[in-house]
Write an enzyme that holds these catalytic residues in place. Structure first.
Site, PDB file in Angstrom:
ATOM      1  N   GLN A 103     -25.101  16.727   9.636  1.00  0.00           N
ATOM      2  CA  GLN A 103     -25.333  15.566   9.128  1.00  0.00           C
ATOM      3  C   GLN A 103     -23.738  15.140   9.090  1.00  0.00           C
ATOM      4  OE1 GLN A 103     -28.135  17.466   5.762  1.00  0.00           O
ATOM      5  NE2 GLN A 103     -27.522  15.326   5.249  1.00  0.00           N
TER       6      GLN A 103
ATOM      7  N   ARG B 144     -31.976  16.352  -0.936  1.00  0.00           N
ATOM      8  CA  ARG B 144     -32.215  14.904  -1.189  1.00  0.00           C
ATOM      9  C   ARG B 144     -31.836  14.450  -2.507  1.00  0.00           C
ATOM     10  NH1 ARG B 144     -37.510  12.457   2.037  1.00  0.00           N
ATOM     11  NH2 ARG B 144     -36.927  10.319   1.757  1.00  0.00           N
ATOM     12  N   CYS B 145     -30.558  14.746  -3.049  1.00  0.00           N
ATOM     13  CA  CYS B 145     -30.570  14.655  -4.394  1.00  0.00           C
ATOM     14  C   CYS B 145     -29.244  14.042  -4.759  1.00  0.00           C
ATOM     15  CB  CYS B 145     -30.703  15.993  -4.982  1.00  0.00           C
ATOM     16  SG  CYS B 145     -28.666  17.094  -4.597  1.00  0.00           S
TER      17      CYS B 145
ATOM     18  N   GLU C 201     -32.943   8.878  -1.223  1.00  0.00           N
ATOM     19  CA  GLU C 201     -33.190   9.928  -2.337  1.00  0.00           C
ATOM     20  C   GLU C 201     -33.633   9.291  -3.781  1.00  0.00           C
ATOM     21  OE1 GLU C 201     -29.656  12.708  -0.501  1.00  0.00           O
ATOM     22  OE2 GLU C 201     -29.222  11.781  -2.271  1.00  0.00           O
TER      23      GLU C 201
END
Ligand code: CDP
Length: 788
Positions: free
Chosen positions: A223, A373-374, A743
């Site tokens: 990423q 995803r936080c 998110e």
């Protein structure tokens, strides 16, 4: 307020529900993922992994493996030690083994690697390697890790205990006083278990070292390709891999969610193998390896307290947390934030005093901490505050919606400075909650609940009114490995008025090829269909910190708008020259400069682009392009209000989500369809840990949920039907008024679900349930509390 659509569908700027440009190749099966790439002469790597959570390696015998046809090499920690490549730094300034030389620290840790001509031969050879271990006492429980007689894990660092760091924020004394003076105090232990993202594509790479050029190309599921290249250059510069000799290419990625931010040992071993052998080496994890060894998320043991007046005004928040980081702190946080952005835990509420402390410990588990995803620990923060507001409402006998309205930061308080130091940019929390309540029919539901409770039925209504914090981040506070967390766009307009835009971010399914093109279409009037977006190649893209924590829109999205505005300024000069007027006499509408007062005298962006290469003003450089590195002045603070309604089956403990309404606010929306998709996916990834997912270890450190047989993921069958809606409160500092959104839903959803389940069981004295809320957990509570 809604995002105004200012361009026609032919241009498709902001606010259009443009279909995703990238989807054609995905739907036709023409995506190009790492495992699709096959290079001539490519070798395959597979990894020997530890069966023990903590053990000394007495010997590694690779003789049988090396004798197998097709096996080219076996690499151990001792081999890497010769090049000082057996350890590597983590993003949090800790160190992590690439391959061990003497001790393994968690079950499934890499022990040795086989390189072979075929993936299956490599897998067979892994079985043929004999490793002799001497098991050591494992440290599995983080509380046990802090006991004085616990085995010390990181003796390599000269440590004498397992404590990693202590971090605190807020005013301890003032908070203490507020608690002493409070009418009401509530306290709750909350465990947020270890979970794993399980993206469709596992991690992998092809390391391709070309000895003739001395150049290394790595195709990698990352990423953050630029940061990986810089890190590789810093770690391997001494063996000749300087930064210009390294090219990281991140092709299509099948989901990242933070799990593809860290640099895993497998990447480094494949690179070392390729450099040593002078051939491309491919390594692709299988599903169990991904689940058992890659970066995890959460594992926060929280003790939270709220102080309040008897009429429900919250006066103080206090939180103490123990964070289990596994055997090394490899959380992918910005450097100055060891506990991520957990200090957003005052949430959507105007709480005068707060004090938060987090202690991190080592255990014999895989390293990581934030990959799900936080937004850097915001889920933990939201879960804590949203649960605590309900615990307080229960104690006060007050409706949880009413308690929230009483404590919300009010719209006229923005920009709002929180007790823990954040400056929230904008928000309208009462409007979002009111909208969610209207959509779900809150008052009517409460009436229904009272009637059904009287009949002994279990129905629960749960609210979560969360505040997110995304867009890392302003360079004065945010860096990774010292590199400031700006992001970038390089925009070039071709002579025929078409464009190419390159970015420092990297989509993993978020639709950047579409939304970035829409931003440029909005700013320049060039149809989004004619804006080609590229990311993920360090040889061509401008430097950027990558895509995670919903930062792309707040940073690179802003960079796109700024680069386009620079282009527009040059275009204005060319237009003035072409129309023979001064720049001040021109007015802009998407795609056209017109002469004020003479609207038929105009020139289009396409005509201007052609002139930039054929007929530009004397003394001006040819071409039409710009670069922008955007350093956000602040983070953006998206928010939302979710309401969940559950029915519980008394016989089985099964929780059924009857309805779930999600009202989100991410400021101005670039593509409403993509935002809805992000929210649907995010809600499902909030539902999953709330109801199903957990990485469980036994007391020996064996993982009990190491495959999808035991680590439960929701399918479309289990997933509820999401009802979504929106309010629009623009960010005052973002050039487009947009905030990140990717998110939000994962952050906000779990608390709404737990609050609904606890609400259903509250008449029986239940005040809290830790996630995941499995049928067995609920069934046990029903029996313990005498409900059945
Ligand atoms: O960093 P990441 O792409 O994961 O998150 P994001 O910035 O929240 O963006 C996710 C997707 O939603 C991107 O395609 C964005 O352009 C889109 N988005 C949008 O259309 N409008 C917003 N206000 C925020 C995001």
């Amino acid at each position: 307020m809604e995002t105004e659509v200012r361009t026609p569908p032919t241009i498709c700027g902001m606010g259009h529900r443009m279909k995703r440009k990238e989807d054609a190749r995905f739907l036709f099966g023409k995506g190009r993922y790492v495992d699709d790439i096959k290079l001539p002469g490519m070798l395959y790597m597979d990894i020997v992994r530890s069966p023990f959570a903590h053990a000394r390696i007495k010997s590694i015998n690779a003789e049988r493996a090396l004798a197998m046809d097709g096996v080219v090499a076996v690499i151990t920690g001792k081999d890497l030690e010769k090049y000082n490549l057996h350890w590597m730094p983590t993003l949090m300034g800790d160190t992590q083994m690439v391959l061990p030389t003497d001790r393994v620290m968690y079950q499934a840790q890499e022990v040795a690697a086989v390189i072979a001509t075929d993936r299956y031969i490599a897998a067979d050879a892994v079985e043929a390697i004999e490793v002799e271990y001497e098991p050591l006492e494992p440290v599995v429980d983080p509380f046990r890790a802090l006991e004085p007689d616990a085995p010390v894990l990181r003796t390599d660092k000269g440590k004498t205990d397992n404590h990693i760091w202590h971090w605190e924020v807020g005013d301890r004394e003032a908070t203490e006083r507020a608690f002493q003076e409070a009418d009401v105090v509530v306290k709750q232990q909350i465990y947020i278990p270890r979970i794993h993202v399980a993206s469709i594509e596992t991690c992998g790479c092809i390391a391709d070292y070309n000895p003739a050029e001395g150049k290394l190309t790595v195709y990698m599921t990352t990423q953050a390709p630029h940061v990986v290249r810089t890190a590789l250059a810093l770690v391997a510069g001494h063996v000749g891999l300087s930064e210009e000799k390294i090219r990281v290419i991140s092709p299509d990625i099948g989901g990242g969610f933070g799990g593809k931010v860290p640099t895993y040992p497998g990447y480094v071993i494949a690179i070392a193998a390729s450099v040593l052998l002078g051939k491309p080496v491919k390594w692709i994890e299988d599903r169990s390896e991904n689940l058992q060894a890659d970066s995890f998320a959460r594992d926060y043991h929280i003790t939270a307290e709220l102080a309040a007046t008897k009429d429900g005004k919250i006066t103080a928040l206090r939180i103490k947390t123990l964070a289990d980081h596994g055997y090394t702190d490899a959380a992918a946080n910005p450097s100055k934030f060891p506990a991520g952005l957990f200090s957003i835990c005052t949430g959507s509420y105007d709480i005068k005093h707060a004090f938060v402390e987090v202690d991190a410990v080592y255990t014999n588990k895989p390293p990581g901490g934030v990959a799900y995803r936080c937004s850097f620990r915001v889920t933990e923060a939201v879960h804590a505050i949203e649960r605590m507001v309900d615990v307080l409402a229960q104690k006060l006998g007050m409706d949880p919606a009413e308690l929230r309205f009483r404590n919300f930061v009010q719209p006229d308080q923005f920009p709002y400075k929180s007790a823990l130091g954040w400056e929230y940019d904008s928000g309208n929390y009462p409007a979002a909650l009111r909208k969610a309540m209207d959509l779900i029919g809150y008052e009517e539901l409460r009436r229904e609940q009272a009637e059904r409770r009287a009949r002994g039925e279990l129905i629960g209504i749960g609210i979560s009114s969360f505040t997110e914090i995304v867009g890392a981040g302003p360079s004065r506070h945010f860096d990774i490995l010292g590199i400031k967390m700006f992001d970038s766009c390089e925009l070039r307009i071709h002579p025929t008025g078409k464009a190419i835009a390159r970015f420092g971010t990297k989509s993993q399914g978020q639709g950047h090829e579409t939304t970035y093109a829409q931003i440029i279409a909005e700013e320049l009037g060039i149809p989004a269909a004619h804006v080609q977006v590229e990311e993920g190649d360090t040889d061509t893209a401008p430097y950027g910190l990558g895509t995670y924590a919903s930062r792309s829109t707040p940073t690179a999205g802003a960079a796109a708008a700024m680069a386009a505005r620079k282009v527009r300024e040059k275009a204005r000069k060319i237009a003035a020259y072409l129309l023979e007027v001064s720049e001040e006499d021109l007015e802009w509408e998407p795609g056209v400069f017109r002469v004020k007062g003479a609207p038929d005298k105009s020139v289009t962006i396409q005509e201007i682009a052609f002139a930039a290469y054929t007929n530009h003003p004397p003394g001006m450089e040819a071409g039409l392009e710009a670069v922008h590195y955007y350093d956000p002045p602040n983070l953006t603070f998206p928010f939302g209000s979710y309401i969940c309604v559950v029915d519980i089956d008394k016989g089985t403990g099964q929780v059924k989500i009857r309805r779930f309404v999600a009202v989100d606010d991410c400021g101005h929306v670039i593509n409403p369809m993509i935002v809805e998709g992000q929210i649907h996916g995010g809600l499902t990834m909030g539902f999953a840990p709330a109801m199903m997912e957990e990485l469980v270890y036994d007391e020996e450190g064996n993982i009990l949920t190491g495959s999808f047989m035991d680590y439960l993921l929701p399918t479309a069958v289990e997933t509820p039907r999401w009802e979504t809606a929106r309010t629009v409160t623009p960010s005052p500092h973002h050039p487009l008024g947009a905030k990140g959104v990717g998110e939000s839903a994962t952050v906000g959803a779990p608390a709404a679900i737990v609050n609904a389940v606890v609400d259903a069981l509250s008449p029986y004295g239940v005040t809290h349930i830790d996630i995941p809320i499995t049928p067995y957990k609920v069934w046990k509570i029903l029996h313990e509390k005498g409900v059945v």
